[in-house]
Design a protein around this motif. Structure first.
Motif, mmCIF file in Angstrom:
data_model
loop_
_atom_site.group_PDB
_atom_site.id
_atom_site.type_symbol
_atom_site.label_atom_id
_atom_site.label_comp_id
_atom_site.label_asym_id
_atom_site.label_seq_id
_atom_site.Cartn_x
_atom_site.Cartn_y
_atom_site.Cartn_z
ATOM 1 N N GLU A 26 0.836 -1.206 0.000
ATOM 2 C CA GLU A 26 0.000 0.000 0.000
ATOM 3 C C GLU A 26 0.871 1.257 0.000
ATOM 4 O O GLU A 26 0.617 2.198 -0.752
ATOM 5 C CB GLU A 26 -0.931 -0.004 1.207
ATOM 6 N N ASP A 27 1.912 1.261 0.827
ATOM 7 C CA ASP A 27 2.827 2.406 0.857
ATOM 8 C C ASP A 27 3.600 2.534 -0.454
ATOM 9 O O ASP A 27 3.870 3.640 -0.923
ATOM 10 C CB ASP A 27 3.796 2.283 2.028
ATOM 11 N N ALA A 28 3.964 1.401 -1.047
ATOM 12 C CA ALA A 28 4.667 1.435 -2.337
ATOM 13 C C ALA A 28 3.778 2.046 -3.410
ATOM 14 O O ALA A 28 4.233 2.861 -4.220
ATOM 15 C CB ALA A 28 5.111 0.035 -2.739
ATOM 16 N N ASP A 52 11.779 -4.451 -8.057
ATOM 17 C CA ASP A 52 10.375 -4.078 -7.914
ATOM 18 C C ASP A 52 9.637 -4.131 -9.244
ATOM 19 O O ASP A 52 8.572 -3.536 -9.392
ATOM 20 C CB ASP A 52 10.245 -2.665 -7.324
ATOM 21 N N GLU A 53 10.193 -4.819 -10.217
ATOM 22 C CA GLU A 53 9.594 -4.839 -11.547
ATOM 23 C C GLU A 53 8.129 -5.264 -11.513
ATOM 24 O O GLU A 53 7.276 -4.609 -12.121
ATOM 25 C CB GLU A 53 10.385 -5.764 -12.466
ATOM 26 N N ALA A 57 4.870 -2.843 -12.284
ATOM 27 C CA ALA A 57 3.942 -3.251 -13.354
ATOM 28 C C ALA A 57 2.512 -3.352 -12.827
ATOM 29 O O ALA A 57 1.561 -3.011 -13.528
ATOM 30 C CB ALA A 57 4.381 -4.586 -13.947
ATOM 31 N N GLY A 58 2.361 -3.797 -11.588
ATOM 32 C CA GLY A 58 1.028 -3.950 -11.020
ATOM 33 C C GLY A 58 0.405 -2.652 -10.550
ATOM 34 O O GLY A 58 -0.784 -2.416 -10.757
ATOM 35 N N PHE A 59 1.193 -1.793 -9.908
ATOM 36 C CA PHE A 59 0.661 -0.553 -9.320
ATOM 37 C C PHE A 59 0.772 0.658 -10.244
ATOM 38 O O PHE A 59 0.010 1.610 -10.101
ATOM 39 C CB PHE A 59 1.380 -0.227 -8.008
ATOM 40 N N ARG A 64 8.049 3.026 -16.892
ATOM 41 C CA ARG A 64 9.063 2.089 -17.388
ATOM 42 C C ARG A 64 9.971 1.744 -16.224
ATOM 43 O O ARG A 64 10.220 2.570 -15.354
ATOM 44 C CB ARG A 64 9.858 2.737 -18.517
ATOM 45 N N TYR A 65 10.479 0.521 -16.216
ATOM 46 C CA TYR A 65 11.309 0.045 -15.114
ATOM 47 C C TYR A 65 12.550 -0.633 -15.667
ATOM 48 O O TYR A 65 12.448 -1.516 -16.526
ATOM 49 C CB TYR A 65 10.516 -0.948 -14.256
ATOM 50 N N VAL A 66 13.703 -0.205 -15.172
ATOM 51 C CA VAL A 66 14.986 -0.802 -15.569
ATOM 52 C C VAL A 66 15.697 -1.240 -14.290
ATOM 53 O O VAL A 66 15.852 -0.444 -13.359
ATOM 54 C CB VAL A 66 15.865 0.215 -16.336
#
Length: 106
Positions: A26-28, A52-53, A57-59, A64-66
């Motif tokens: 929730e905090d993320a 945290d990929e 992707a979910g939240f 984009r995530y690297v």
């Protein structure tokens, strides 16, 4: 409220640094929304111990995530790791003139 090490610190108008996402989902999600509200479009995560990929992707599927994980024990990083990091950030910025990237470790 976000812990002080999890607040964005703008280095330029398009590059920021910050601490990692909180362990609580929730905090993320709240932190990811705050980053998006600040205009962040991409995350470069340099923690070796965690990715945290899936959470991103979910939240926040629009971000984009690297993942460029490396150790954080005071040792030396290989030059190729730095080149990959710089190239990744430049690629993200070049691909979108409105892109804003946050780079974070733990």
């Amino acid at each position: 409220p976000l812990d002080w090490w999890r607040r964005l610190c703008l280095l330029t108008d398009r590059i920021a640094v910050c601490g990692d996402l909180p362990p609580d989902d929730e905090d993320a999600a709240i932190q990811l929304r705050a980053w998006q509200d600040a205009g962040i479009t991409a995350i470069v995560d340099v923690r070796e111990e965690w990715s945290d990929e899936d959470r991103v992707a979910g939240f926040a599927p629009g971000l984009r995530y690297v993942w460029l994980g490396t150790h954080d024990d005071g040792g030396e990083q290989d030059d190729a790791w730095f080149r990959n990091g710089v190239d990744s950030v430049l690629d993200l910025l070049d691909a979108d003139p409105a892109a804003r990237v946050v780079i974070h470790c733990h």
